[in-house]
Design an enzyme around this catalytic site. Sequence first.
Site, mmCIF file in Angstrom:
data_model
loop_
_atom_site.group_PDB
_atom_site.id
_atom_site.type_symbol
_atom_site.label_atom_id
_atom_site.label_comp_id
_atom_site.label_asym_id
_atom_site.label_seq_id
_atom_site.Cartn_x
_atom_site.Cartn_y
_atom_site.Cartn_z
ATOM 1 C CE1 TYR A 161 36.318 -10.600 -111.468
ATOM 2 C CE2 TYR A 161 34.522 -10.619 -110.005
ATOM 3 C CZ TYR A 161 35.723 -10.805 -110.205
ATOM 4 O OH TYR A 161 36.719 -11.163 -109.369
ATOM 5 C CG ASP A 173 30.665 -8.429 -101.331
ATOM 6 O OD1 ASP A 173 29.955 -8.615 -100.095
ATOM 7 O OD2 ASP A 173 31.699 -8.575 -101.722
ATOM 8 C CG HIS A 176 35.336 -2.506 -107.959
ATOM 9 N ND1 HIS A 176 34.286 -1.960 -107.375
ATOM 10 C CD2 HIS A 176 35.087 -3.895 -108.135
ATOM 11 C CE1 HIS A 176 33.353 -3.079 -107.397
ATOM 12 N NE2 HIS A 176 33.738 -4.269 -107.884
ATOM 13 C CE1 TYR A 236 36.997 -14.748 -107.949
ATOM 14 C CE2 TYR A 236 35.209 -16.538 -108.149
ATOM 15 C CZ TYR A 236 35.830 -15.057 -107.628
ATOM 16 O OH TYR A 236 34.816 -14.304 -107.128
ATOM 17 N NE ARG A 237 32.770 -13.343 -111.247
ATOM 18 C CZ ARG A 237 31.977 -13.117 -110.374
ATOM 19 N NH1 ARG A 237 32.383 -13.420 -108.922
ATOM 20 N NH2 ARG A 237 30.675 -12.548 -110.493
HETATM 21 C C1 EUG Z 1 34.905 -9.890 -103.742
HETATM 22 C C2 EUG Z 1 34.948 -9.022 -104.780
HETATM 23 C C3 EUG Z 1 35.454 -9.907 -106.160
HETATM 24 C C4 EUG Z 1 35.017 -11.188 -106.127
HETATM 25 C C5 EUG Z 1 34.597 -11.792 -104.962
HETATM 26 C C6 EUG Z 1 34.286 -11.052 -103.870
HETATM 27 C C7 EUG Z 1 34.536 -9.119 -102.505
HETATM 28 C C8 EUG Z 1 35.191 -8.003 -102.157
HETATM 29 C C9 EUG Z 1 36.254 -7.830 -107.496
HETATM 30 O O1 EUG Z 1 35.926 -9.350 -107.250
HETATM 31 O O2 EUG Z 1 35.210 -12.115 -107.377
HETATM 32 C C10 EUG Z 1 35.148 -7.376 -100.768
#
Ligand code: EUG
Length: 533
Positions: free
Chosen positions: A91, A150, A397, A480-481
């Site tokens: 992000y 995560d 990513h 959401y973001r």
């Molecule tokens: C995940 C990834 C996100 C997020 C919330 C959770 C988990 C992925 C890339 O953005 O906003 C397995």
Amino acid sequence: MILPRGVRQTDFDSAIARWREIVGEEWVFTSDADVALYRDAYSPLWNEPEEKVASAAVAPDSAEQVQAIVAVANEFRVPLYPISTGRNLGYGGAAPVLSGSVVLDLKRMNRILEVDERNSYALVEPGVSYFDLYRHIQDSGLKLWIDCPDPGWGSVIGNALDHGVGYTMNPYRDHFDAHCGLEVVTGAGDLVRTGMGALPGSTTWQHFKYGYGPYVDGMFSQSNLGVVTKMGIWLMPEPEAYIDGTVEVFRHDDVIPLVDHMNYVMNTGLQNAGTNLQSPIRFAAAQDPDLRAALASGDAADIARLDAFAGERDVPFYSNIFKFYGPEEVVRAQWESTKRRLSSIPGARFRDGAFYRFPLTEAEKAGVRDPQDLGIPTLATFSIGARSNFAPATRGHVGFSPVIPMTGEAVIESQRVFQQVLQEFGTDTALLVFPQSFHPRTFVILCMFYVMPDVQMNQAVRRTFRRLVEVAAEHGWGEYRTHTEFMDDCAAAYAFNDNALLRLHETIKDAVDPNGVIAAGRYGIWPRHLRDA
Ligand code: EUG
């Protein structure tokens, strides 16, 4: 070095000199090597002229220093970009939205000011990571759990302010929902405590969110009105036990009652945690172009063919993991009750999953499959698509993350719609994760685009991403973001009544940060002098 737009070199140099006096020489960073550390390692603009980069960085040690730094920024009109641990990778990481901004790096403010076991909360500074808070609680022998996302190296404050999410129970897994009380240096330089913190000598700052009068905390999330220097976060008392179990259903349309049951168990509190919806048939079909086309088409003959395939191969069309936290006799009864409800779906099958009693031994901890489900921070999931030596050589990513209603119909529709865009633009660089239940009543779709050391591929990612934002909005879905590169695109979708919400955000921005010195452009909110550009 790149200067922020409209800032004269002499003003910039004066600000740097003053900041050196405030924090000390060694905590102002201006060399290319130092400033390069604030690049977004996962930038989809990597090595392109438009890549968002800082001009310098300053790292204070206290809220008083933050106030002094913000005052200097106002005096010389130099834009700041506050980061906590700078680990919001996917992000935007540590890099500013507006190139040339000076990163206000809060990593030194990493004090865990209080952890209270009896009322289950902590008070932290921005530099405190999930690893830090977890270790502190473990080392102190407190019977408390954190809820972590995560990336375990992320900031408790930074993640909550960006509306980050985790995996245990409500309200803890929605990190902004779990915060209680902020201390903020506003763009204008005032030091504010929200909620009960406004009452000098308050004994309930981390206990009672609302305080007195309008609830303003939301203004400091996904925004740029101030610098949060302290935050309360509610913690979960260690439960006695955990159990999970999987339900498998075998027909395309079963997702509709399945998701309705998910709503019921969540919204009654029978299950108070996130769930994990999957579609195993999609993995089985991945290698078969015919079946993939059938999954994308949605017409009755194709669905019948897929149902037959699922039956013959004994591959579930959908599965879901239900998770329960509490006393052993209670969680076992909750899982039994959930099974009873779901057995109304013809052919539904159940598999018992993990069972744990707490505290775990070190050996048990090492064997846990999803440590985040038990509030144990890690980087294992986050590292998907991180820098690797594998082919293709991904370097990170970015997440496309729209919100859809928690209904089976929306699951089917969103998969069809987004798969179609991805196929048109090139699916190879994206992983469409199945809808995730981070919040009650909605799913978040996570489409992870791999960022490559390859300009053309990254340009394709950006084109595809922007198309997805438009297509989502056409279906009534919004993000959401989002990554810093797409903040204006996603904001533009929230356009009701001639962009009334964005106009309100701008009105507040002008009042609280009149010189526009904090995080210009964050979440689509620009200071007045940069609004038309
Ligand atoms: C995940 C990834 C996100 C997020 C919330 C959770 C988990 C992925 C890339 O953005 O906003 C397995």
